[in-house]
Write a protein that holds these residues in place. Structure first.
Motif, PDB file in Angstrom:
ATOM      1  N   ASP A  20       0.835  -1.209   0.000  1.00 13.35           N
ATOM      2  CA  ASP A  20       0.000   0.000   0.000  1.00 13.35           C
ATOM      3  C   ASP A  20       0.868   1.257   0.000  1.00 13.35           C
ATOM      4  OD1 ASP A  20      -2.238  -1.615   0.049  1.00 13.35           O
ATOM      5  OD2 ASP A  20      -2.603  -1.376   2.210  1.00 13.35           O
ATOM      6  N   LEU A  21       1.946   1.235   0.778  1.00 13.36           N
ATOM      7  CA  LEU A  21       2.854   2.386   0.824  1.00 13.36           C
ATOM      8  C   LEU A  21       3.571   2.563  -0.514  1.00 13.36           C
ATOM      9  CD1 LEU A  21       4.125   4.610   2.666  1.00 13.36           C
ATOM     10  CD2 LEU A  21       5.949   2.968   3.171  1.00 13.36           C
ATOM     11  N   LEU A  22       4.016   1.447  -1.100  1.00 13.18           N
ATOM     12  CA  LEU A  22       4.684   1.512  -2.394  1.00 13.18           C
ATOM     13  C   LEU A  22       3.734   2.049  -3.467  1.00 13.18           C
ATOM     14  CD1 LEU A  22       7.239   0.853  -4.080  1.00 13.18           C
ATOM     15  CD2 LEU A  22       6.288  -1.445  -4.433  1.00 13.18           C
ATOM     16  N   ARG A  23       2.480   1.624  -3.397  1.00 10.30           N
ATOM     17  CA  ARG A  23       1.478   2.087  -4.361  1.00 10.30           C
ATOM     18  C   ARG A  23       1.253   3.604  -4.226  1.00 10.30           C
ATOM     19  NH1 ARG A  23      -2.542  -1.071  -6.730  1.00 10.30           N
ATOM     20  NH2 ARG A  23      -2.145  -2.701  -5.169  1.00 10.30           N
ATOM     21  N   GLU A  24       1.254   4.067  -2.969  1.00 11.19           N
ATOM     22  CA  GLU A  24       0.960   5.475  -2.695  1.00 11.19           C
ATOM     23  C   GLU A  24       2.163   6.380  -2.951  1.00 11.19           C
ATOM     24  OE1 GLU A  24      -0.325   8.354   1.079  1.00 11.19           O
ATOM     25  OE2 GLU A  24      -0.233   6.172   1.361  1.00 11.19           O
ATOM     26  N   LYS A  25       3.374   5.897  -2.630  1.00  8.54           N
ATOM     27  CA  LYS A  25       4.542   6.778  -2.626  1.00  8.54           C
ATOM     28  C   LYS A  25       5.635   6.383  -3.625  1.00  8.54           C
ATOM     29  CE  LYS A  25       3.040   9.102   1.031  1.00  8.54           C
ATOM     30  NZ  LYS A  25       2.635  10.528   0.944  1.00  8.54           N
ATOM     31  N   GLY A  26       5.473   5.274  -4.343  1.00  5.57           N
ATOM     32  CA  GLY A  26       6.547   4.786  -5.207  1.00  5.57           C
ATOM     33  C   GLY A  26       6.656   5.468  -6.550  1.00  5.57           C
ATOM     34  N   ALA A  27       5.566   6.114  -7.009  1.00  5.98           N
ATOM     35  CA  ALA A  27       5.587   6.773  -8.319  1.00  5.98           C
ATOM     36  C   ALA A  27       6.530   7.980  -8.285  1.00  5.98           C
ATOM     37  CB  ALA A  27       4.173   7.196  -8.697  1.00  5.98           C
ATOM     38  N   PRO A  28       7.108   8.366  -9.404  1.00  2.86           N
ATOM     39  CA  PRO A  28       6.886   7.835 -10.755  1.00  2.86           C
ATOM     40  C   PRO A  28       7.730   6.610 -11.094  1.00  2.86           C
ATOM     41  CG  PRO A  28       8.390   9.687 -10.882  1.00  2.86           C
ATOM     42  CD  PRO A  28       7.996   9.564  -9.428  1.00  2.86           C
ATOM     43  N   LYS A  29       8.682   6.250 -10.239  1.00  3.81           N
ATOM     44  CA  LYS A  29       9.556   5.124 -10.582  1.00  3.81           C
ATOM     45  C   LYS A  29       8.793   3.810 -10.564  1.00  3.81           C
ATOM     46  CE  LYS A  29      14.104   3.145  -9.589  1.00  3.81           C
ATOM     47  NZ  LYS A  29      15.336   3.230  -8.785  1.00  3.81           N
ATOM     48  N   TYR A  30       8.006   3.563  -9.508  1.00  3.56           N
ATOM     49  CA  TYR A  30       7.288   2.300  -9.359  1.00  3.56           C
ATOM     50  C   TYR A  30       5.792   2.542  -9.442  1.00  3.56           C
ATOM     51  CZ  TYR A  30      11.866   0.921  -7.615  1.00  3.56           C
ATOM     52  OH  TYR A  30      13.217   0.694  -7.494  1.00  3.56           O
ATOM     53  N   THR A  31       5.140   1.867 -10.383  1.00  2.00           N
ATOM     54  CA  THR A  31       3.694   1.995 -10.553  1.00  2.00           C
ATOM     55  C   THR A  31       3.084   0.603 -10.694  1.00  2.00           C
ATOM     56  OG1 THR A  31       4.040   2.299 -12.930  1.00  2.00           O
ATOM     57  CG2 THR A  31       3.757   4.291 -11.605  1.00  2.00           C
ATOM     58  N   PHE A  32       1.795   0.489 -10.374  1.00  2.00           N
ATOM     59  CA  PHE A  32       1.093  -0.793 -10.378  1.00  2.00           C
ATOM     60  C   PHE A  32       0.208  -0.891 -11.620  1.00  2.00           C
ATOM     61  CE2 PHE A  32       2.585  -0.401  -6.176  1.00  2.00           C
ATOM     62  CZ  PHE A  32       2.483  -1.622  -5.507  1.00  2.00           C
ATOM     63  N   ARG A  33       0.116  -2.107 -12.141  1.00  7.23           N
ATOM     64  CA  ARG A  33      -0.694  -2.337 -13.336  1.00  7.23           C
ATOM     65  C   ARG A  33      -1.372  -3.694 -13.228  1.00  7.23           C
ATOM     66  NH1 ARG A  33       1.347  -4.731 -17.983  1.00  7.23           N
ATOM     67  NH2 ARG A  33       3.465  -4.367 -17.192  1.00  7.23           N
ATOM     68  N   THR A  34      -2.663  -3.741 -13.598  1.00  8.92           N
ATOM     69  CA  THR A  34      -3.395  -5.009 -13.599  1.00  8.92           C
ATOM     70  C   THR A  34      -3.096  -5.771 -14.878  1.00  8.92           C
ATOM     71  OG1 THR A  34      -5.160  -4.029 -12.277  1.00  8.92           O
ATOM     72  CG2 THR A  34      -5.672  -6.077 -13.425  1.00  8.92           C
ATOM     73  N   LEU A  35      -2.804  -7.061 -14.745  1.00  9.73           N
ATOM     74  CA  LEU A  35      -2.478  -7.893 -15.900  1.00  9.73           C
ATOM     75  C   LEU A  35      -3.755  -8.361 -16.599  1.00  9.73           C
ATOM     76  CD1 LEU A  35       0.314 -10.016 -14.198  1.00  9.73           C
ATOM     77  CD2 LEU A  35       0.662  -8.315 -15.992  1.00  9.73           C
ATOM     78  N   PRO A  36      -3.715  -8.593 -17.910  1.00 13.08           N
ATOM     79  CA  PRO A  36      -4.901  -9.049 -18.636  1.00 13.08           C
ATOM     80  C   PRO A  36      -5.479 -10.351 -18.071  1.00 13.08           C
ATOM     81  CG  PRO A  36      -3.157  -8.431 -20.163  1.00 13.08           C
ATOM     82  CD  PRO A  36      -2.568  -8.390 -18.795  1.00 13.08           C
ATOM     83  N   GLU A  37      -4.604 -11.236 -17.601  1.00  7.65           N
ATOM     84  CA  GLU A  37      -5.059 -12.520 -17.056  1.00  7.65           C
ATOM     85  C   GLU A  37      -5.415 -12.428 -15.575  1.00  7.65           C
ATOM     86  OE1 GLU A  37      -0.465 -12.630 -17.137  1.00  7.65           O
ATOM     87  OE2 GLU A  37      -2.101 -11.759 -18.291  1.00  7.65           O
ATOM     88  N   GLY A  38      -5.392 -11.219 -15.025  1.00  9.67           N
ATOM     89  CA  GLY A  38      -5.666 -11.031 -13.599  1.00  9.67           C
ATOM     90  C   GLY A  38      -4.375 -10.901 -12.810  1.00  9.67           C
ATOM     91  N   GLY A  39      -4.471 -10.396 -11.599  1.00 10.82           N
ATOM     92  CA  GLY A  39      -3.286 -10.159 -10.803  1.00 10.82           C
ATOM     93  C   GLY A  39      -2.644  -8.837 -11.172  1.00 10.82           C
ATOM     94  N   GLU A  40      -1.570  -8.523 -10.469  1.00 16.75           N
ATOM     95  CA  GLU A  40      -0.917  -7.228 -10.665  1.00 16.75           C
ATOM     96  C   GLU A  40       0.572  -7.396 -10.877  1.00 16.75           C
ATOM     97  OE1 GLU A  40      -2.803  -3.365  -8.667  1.00 16.75           O
ATOM     98  OE2 GLU A  40      -2.206  -4.857  -7.172  1.00 16.75           O
ATOM     99  N   VAL A  41       1.146  -6.400 -11.543  1.00 19.38           N
ATOM    100  CA  VAL A  41       2.585  -6.321 -11.702  1.00 19.38           C
ATOM    101  C   VAL A  41       3.007  -4.909 -11.301  1.00 19.38           C
ATOM    102  CG1 VAL A  41       2.488  -5.608 -14.131  1.00 19.38           C
ATOM    103  CG2 VAL A  41       4.533  -6.745 -13.278  1.00 19.38           C
ATOM    104  N   VAL A  42       4.185  -4.817 -10.674  1.00 22.08           N
ATOM    105  CA  VAL A  42       4.779  -3.515 -10.403  1.00 22.08           C
ATOM    106  C   VAL A  42       5.719  -3.201 -11.558  1.00 22.08           C
ATOM    107  CG1 VAL A  42       6.148  -2.132  -8.810  1.00 22.08           C
ATOM    108  CG2 VAL A  42       4.630  -3.907  -7.913  1.00 22.08           C
ATOM    109  N   ASP A  43       5.540  -2.045 -12.175  1.00 24.42           N
ATOM    110  CA  ASP A  43       6.418  -1.589 -13.249  1.00 24.42           C
ATOM    111  C   ASP A  43       7.474  -0.642 -12.693  1.00 24.42           C
ATOM    112  OD1 ASP A  43       4.997  -2.972 -15.165  1.00 24.42           O
ATOM    113  OD2 ASP A  43       3.840  -1.224 -15.839  1.00 24.42           O
ATOM    114  N   MET A  44       8.660  -0.664 -13.288  1.00 26.37           N
ATOM    115  CA  MET A  44       9.681   0.324 -13.003  1.00 26.37           C
ATOM    116  C   MET A  44       9.823   1.192 -14.241  1.00 26.37           C
ATOM    117  SD  MET A  44      13.667  -0.093 -11.844  1.00 26.37           S
ATOM    118  CE  MET A  44      14.292  -0.330 -13.509  1.00 26.37           C
ATOM    119  N   TYR A  45       9.462   2.470 -14.111  1.00 28.74           N
ATOM    120  CA  TYR A  45       9.456   3.381 -15.258  1.00 28.74           C
ATOM    121  C   TYR A  45       8.721   2.770 -16.453  1.00 28.74           C
ATOM    122  CZ  TYR A  45      12.908   6.094 -12.639  1.00 28.74           C
ATOM    123  OH  TYR A  45      13.563   6.823 -11.674  1.00 28.74           O
ATOM    124  N   GLY A  46       7.608   2.083 -16.161  1.00 28.12           N
ATOM    125  CA  GLY A  46       6.739   1.590 -17.221  1.00 28.12           C
ATOM    126  C   GLY A  46       7.041   0.198 -17.728  1.00 28.12           C
TER     127      GLY A  46
END
Length: 330
Positions: A20-46
């Protein structure tokens, strides 16, 4: 527990408050994305960086997996991006959240869980304070990424933290993250960071420490190189050759690199029997430790143990857990 315990020194957990902290404070370097098959991945600069799995947050699931694989003790640690994001308050908060979750896990499973503390290395005074707190709370060592937000481990900025770790003679797991210069190395294509970039990051970090005289300055701490030490066992002869023939490679280290490699521990997360044999030959039979990289999608608790169990006689027992018992004073 059987006479030859199985101790997993390279295995990861996270916690929901940390994410939750990473999601709130990690941008712009770290961002969260939902995968097409479900679940999430953390991106680094996209670019994909960390695929999240339920097992990363679930100790009951972990214990069940350990039972199935016949692993006795897990020495859990946070994985990348660790707590190397945000201002001093955020970075310390990330470290404390994870360390507190490890304290709770060890209390809940006192016979099965030990832990390595995470530190806000970018803020050395805070890092030293958190190290002291964690040692009082039962941490058996430290986890550090192979580069600290792009800075080398031997950077003078971290000298006081390393000195505190050395004074306590602690084991330190050096775990990779994306190496600096991902774009310049064209690593985004084919998602080359997990198969190659991680190994490159560890190899560069520890090789730099060897040539920099790090192991002469800090003689009591014990470095564990993740994933078999990266490419270190494979390039050991080359490290020596350059030390012998290139003056700048020999300017700061008192001994040849292979002498330091006999002081470095490596894990068995190497995925081939002949590579495990190479690690044992180069680093020594007392310096190789079982690890799994569970619960990443490229972790393998059962396969890594099967290769260790294929070793002969006393060597098998040493790598399964006796080396780790000695190193971590379990």
């Amino acid at each position: 527990m059987h006479s030859s315990p199985v101790i997993d020194v390279h295995t990861h957990m996270m916690s929901q408050p940390y994410l939750d902290l990473l999601r709130e404070k990690g941008a712009p370097k770290y961002t969260f994305r939902t995968l097409p098959e479900g679940g999430e991945v953390v991106d680094m600069y996209g670019s994909p960086f960390l695929t999240l799995f339920p097992a990363m947050l679930d100790y009951e699931m972990r214990i069940k997996a350990m039972d199935q694989a016949r692993v006795d003790v897990a020495i859990v640690s946070l994985t990348s991006p660790s707590c190397y994001f945000g201002d001093p308050h955020i970075s310390l908060d990330a470290a404390r959240i994870m360390n507190d979750s490890f304290i709770e896990a060890q209390r809940a499973y006192p016979d099965r869980i030990r832990w390595l503390c995470s530190l806000p290395w970018q803020y050395p005074e805070l890092a030293r304070q958190e190290l002291a707190r964690c040692l009082e709370a039962g941490a058996v060592g430290v986890m550090v990424l192979a580069n600290i937000d792009g800075k080398s481990l031997s950077d003078p900025a971290f000298a006081d933290v390393w000195q505190a770790i050395d004074d306590a003679a602690l084991p330190v797991l050096v775990h990779p993250t994306a190496p600096p210069a991902v774009d310049q190395l064209d690593m985004r294509k084919h998602n080359m960071v997990p198969p190659v970039g991680f190994v490159f990051d560890t190899t560069m970090a520890i090789s730099r420490c060897i040539y920099d005289g790090f192991f002469d300055r800090y003689q009591k701490l014990k470095i564990i190189g993740a994933h078999g030490g990266g490419a270190l066992p494979f390039i050991a002869g080359r490290l020596d050759l350059c030390y012998d023939n290139i003056p700048t490679c020999a300017a700061h280290a008192e001994e040849r690199p292979t002498q330091y490699l006999r002081r470095i521990y490596v894990d068995a997360v190497v995925h081939r029997q002949d590579v495990l044999d190479l690690c044992i030959n180069v680093c020594g039979p007392d310096n190789v430790l079982y690890g799994s990289d569970y619960p990443h999608n490229i972790g393998d608790m059962t396969g890594c143990l099967a290769r260790v169990d294929s070793l002969a006689g006393e060597l098998r027992h040493a790598v399964r857990g006796r080396n780790a018992e000695r190193l971590f004073r379990l």
